[in-house]
Design a protein around this motif. Sequence first.
Motif, PDB file in Angstrom:
ATOM      1  N   GLU A   1       0.802  -1.225   0.000  1.00  0.00           N
ATOM      2  CA  GLU A   1       0.000   0.000   0.000  1.00  0.00           C
ATOM      3  C   GLU A   1       0.834   1.275   0.000  1.00  0.00           C
ATOM      4  N   MET A   2       2.134   1.141   0.001  1.00  0.00           N
ATOM      5  CA  MET A   2       3.002   2.307  -0.010  1.00  0.00           C
ATOM      6  C   MET A   2       3.871   2.317  -1.268  1.00  0.00           C
ATOM      7  N   PRO A   3       4.127   3.501  -1.806  1.00  0.00           N
ATOM      8  CA  PRO A   3       3.664   4.801  -1.320  1.00  0.00           C
ATOM      9  C   PRO A   3       2.195   5.051  -1.676  1.00  0.00           C
ATOM     10  N   ASN A   4       1.493   5.753  -0.804  1.00  0.00           N
ATOM     11  CA  ASN A   4       0.120   6.152  -1.102  1.00  0.00           C
ATOM     12  C   ASN A   4       0.045   7.622  -1.514  1.00  0.00           C
ATOM     13  N   ASP A   5       1.218   8.224  -1.661  1.00  0.00           N
ATOM     14  CA  ASP A   5       1.338   9.620  -2.084  1.00  0.00           C
ATOM     15  C   ASP A   5       2.194   9.651  -3.349  1.00  0.00           C
ATOM     16  N   TRP A   6       1.657  10.204  -4.422  1.00  0.00           N
ATOM     17  CA  TRP A   6       2.370  10.233  -5.700  1.00  0.00           C
ATOM     18  C   TRP A   6       3.707  10.949  -5.589  1.00  0.00           C
ATOM     19  N   GLN A   7       3.783  11.949  -4.737  1.00  0.00           N
ATOM     20  CA  GLN A   7       5.035  12.693  -4.584  1.00  0.00           C
ATOM     21  C   GLN A   7       6.140  11.831  -3.984  1.00  0.00           C
ATOM     22  N   GLN A   8       5.762  10.761  -3.310  1.00  0.00           N
ATOM     23  CA  GLN A   8       6.744   9.871  -2.688  1.00  0.00           C
ATOM     24  C   GLN A   8       7.108   8.691  -3.575  1.00  0.00           C
ATOM     25  N   ALA A   9       6.508   8.605  -4.753  1.00  0.00           N
ATOM     26  CA  ALA A   9       6.812   7.526  -5.690  1.00  0.00           C
ATOM     27  C   ALA A   9       8.014   7.940  -6.538  1.00  0.00           C
ATOM     28  N   THR A  10       9.191   7.659  -6.030  1.00  0.00           N
ATOM     29  CA  THR A  10      10.411   8.166  -6.662  1.00  0.00           C
ATOM     30  C   THR A  10      11.160   7.120  -7.478  1.00  0.00           C
ATOM     31  N   THR A  11      10.817   5.841  -7.316  1.00  0.00           N
ATOM     32  CA  THR A  11      11.455   4.789  -8.109  1.00  0.00           C
ATOM     33  C   THR A  11      10.453   4.224  -9.103  1.00  0.00           C
ATOM     34  N   GLN A  12      10.938   3.487 -10.092  1.00  0.00           N
ATOM     35  CA  GLN A  12      10.020   2.881 -11.056  1.00  0.00           C
ATOM     36  C   GLN A  12       9.080   1.893 -10.381  1.00  0.00           C
ATOM     37  N   GLU A  13       9.612   1.113  -9.429  1.00  0.00           N
ATOM     38  CA  GLU A  13       8.776   0.146  -8.726  1.00  0.00           C
ATOM     39  C   GLU A  13       7.699   0.850  -7.913  1.00  0.00           C
ATOM     40  N   ALA A  14       8.063   1.957  -7.259  1.00  0.00           N
ATOM     41  CA  ALA A  14       7.093   2.702  -6.455  1.00  0.00           C
ATOM     42  C   ALA A  14       6.027   3.335  -7.342  1.00  0.00           C
ATOM     43  N   LYS A  15       6.419   3.852  -8.499  1.00  0.00           N
ATOM     44  CA  LYS A  15       5.452   4.431  -9.430  1.00  0.00           C
ATOM     45  C   LYS A  15       4.524   3.361  -9.984  1.00  0.00           C
ATOM     46  N   PHE A  16       5.056   2.184 -10.255  1.00  0.00           N
ATOM     47  CA  PHE A  16       4.254   1.071 -10.734  1.00  0.00           C
ATOM     48  C   PHE A  16       3.210   0.688  -9.687  1.00  0.00           C
ATOM     49  N   ARG A  17       3.638   0.527  -8.436  1.00  0.00           N
ATOM     50  CA  ARG A  17       2.727   0.113  -7.365  1.00  0.00           C
ATOM     51  C   ARG A  17       1.652   1.165  -7.117  1.00  0.00           C
ATOM     52  N   TYR A  18       2.052   2.423  -7.047  1.00  0.00           N
ATOM     53  CA  TYR A  18       1.079   3.490  -6.834  1.00  0.00           C
ATOM     54  C   TYR A  18       0.057   3.520  -7.966  1.00  0.00           C
ATOM     55  N   THR A  19       0.532   3.377  -9.187  1.00  0.00           N
ATOM     56  CA  THR A  19      -0.355   3.427 -10.345  1.00  0.00           C
ATOM     57  C   THR A  19      -1.359   2.291 -10.325  1.00  0.00           C
ATOM     58  N   VAL A  20      -0.895   1.078 -10.059  1.00  0.00           N
ATOM     59  CA  VAL A  20      -1.802  -0.063  -9.969  1.00  0.00           C
ATOM     60  C   VAL A  20      -2.835   0.166  -8.865  1.00  0.00           C
ATOM     61  N   ASN A  21      -2.391   0.637  -7.717  1.00  0.00           N
ATOM     62  CA  ASN A  21      -3.314   0.877  -6.602  1.00  0.00           C
ATOM     63  C   ASN A  21      -4.333   1.958  -6.923  1.00  0.00           C
ATOM     64  N   ALA A  22      -3.884   3.041  -7.564  1.00  0.00           N
ATOM     65  CA  ALA A  22      -4.799   4.134  -7.890  1.00  0.00           C
ATOM     66  C   ALA A  22      -5.843   3.696  -8.918  1.00  0.00           C
ATOM     67  N   PHE A  23      -5.435   2.944  -9.895  1.00  0.00           N
ATOM     68  CA  PHE A  23      -6.347   2.545 -10.955  1.00  0.00           C
ATOM     69  C   PHE A  23      -7.235   1.361 -10.585  1.00  0.00           C
ATOM     70  N   THR A  24      -6.820   0.525  -9.608  1.00  0.00           N
ATOM     71  CA  THR A  24      -7.573  -0.706  -9.364  1.00  0.00           C
ATOM     72  C   THR A  24      -8.038  -0.918  -7.928  1.00  0.00           C
ATOM     73  N   ARG A  25      -7.547  -0.139  -6.944  1.00  0.00           N
ATOM     74  CA  ARG A  25      -7.918  -0.416  -5.551  1.00  0.00           C
ATOM     75  C   ARG A  25      -8.508   0.787  -4.814  1.00  0.00           C
TER      76      ARG A  25
END
Length: 277
Positions: free
Chosen positions: A158-182
């Motif tokens: 569930e982290m990062p839950n803040d787009w500003q904290q998504a600084t790596t490709q993996e973090a951006k991937f996880r945030y994007t999946v969570n935002a679009f699907t959860r």
Amino acid sequence: MAIYLVGDIQGCFSELRALLQQVAFNANADQLYLAGDLVARGPDSLATLRYVKSLGQSAKIVLGNHDLHLLAVHAELKKVKKQDKLDALLAAHDIDELMHWLAQQPLLQQIGNDNAYMSHAGISPQWTLQQAINQATFVQQRLSSSSRKRWLSAMYGEMPNDWQQATTQEAKFRYTVNAFTRMRYCYANKQLEFEHKLAPPVVSSSESNNCHLQPWYELSPTLNKVPWVFGHWAALMGQCSHPNAYALDTGCVWGNHLTLLRWHDKKVFTEPAHRAE
């Protein structure tokens, strides 16, 4: 040509067929947009996937959280859940072909040529429309690549839950999946929140600490100009406070009904669940 949009099917194939018969859906002339979660919990996920795949370009799909979890199960990253009723699908002779097809599907679809979009859960209030389009492409490219298993393994959490904290490709991937699907609710600062699933208002006398939560669609500036169709949030039962947001998950798999929206006149069609869970 008519454009139809349908909420979460979750293996309720009998209801889907009946709903399409209601509107005389013609795969040679019409288009069917599916708001994600094609599979899991319902009685016939296998027939659902085979049918939607057979529609070819007449079907426009976005991936939901259950679809992504199925891909992770097929990749042997997660164990199948008994309640998901996926045994027949996972044992099917064409499972690899179906999963390859599913992994090519996007997280975001433009609806026809309109300035309107569909995703499973919505759009992050922290994104502009262009950011959402870019991030959906980012995820789709990785899920449809030869490194799919690596990226599927990175999507849980569930982290990062803040787009500003998504600084790596993996973090951006996880945030994007969570935002679009959860996503359902967000904090007042627009960070994602994943615990609450009930329909608004989430606040009660015993939950006064939740007064800072708001539905994502009440926080997204994009919706002031862009209509958005989504599923995922069955508790809404199609009721949404924002005039530009269309909620289509009406809990068919839980014994309620499947909902179809005809886009040009916004007429809604429903099919009661054929069997209660």
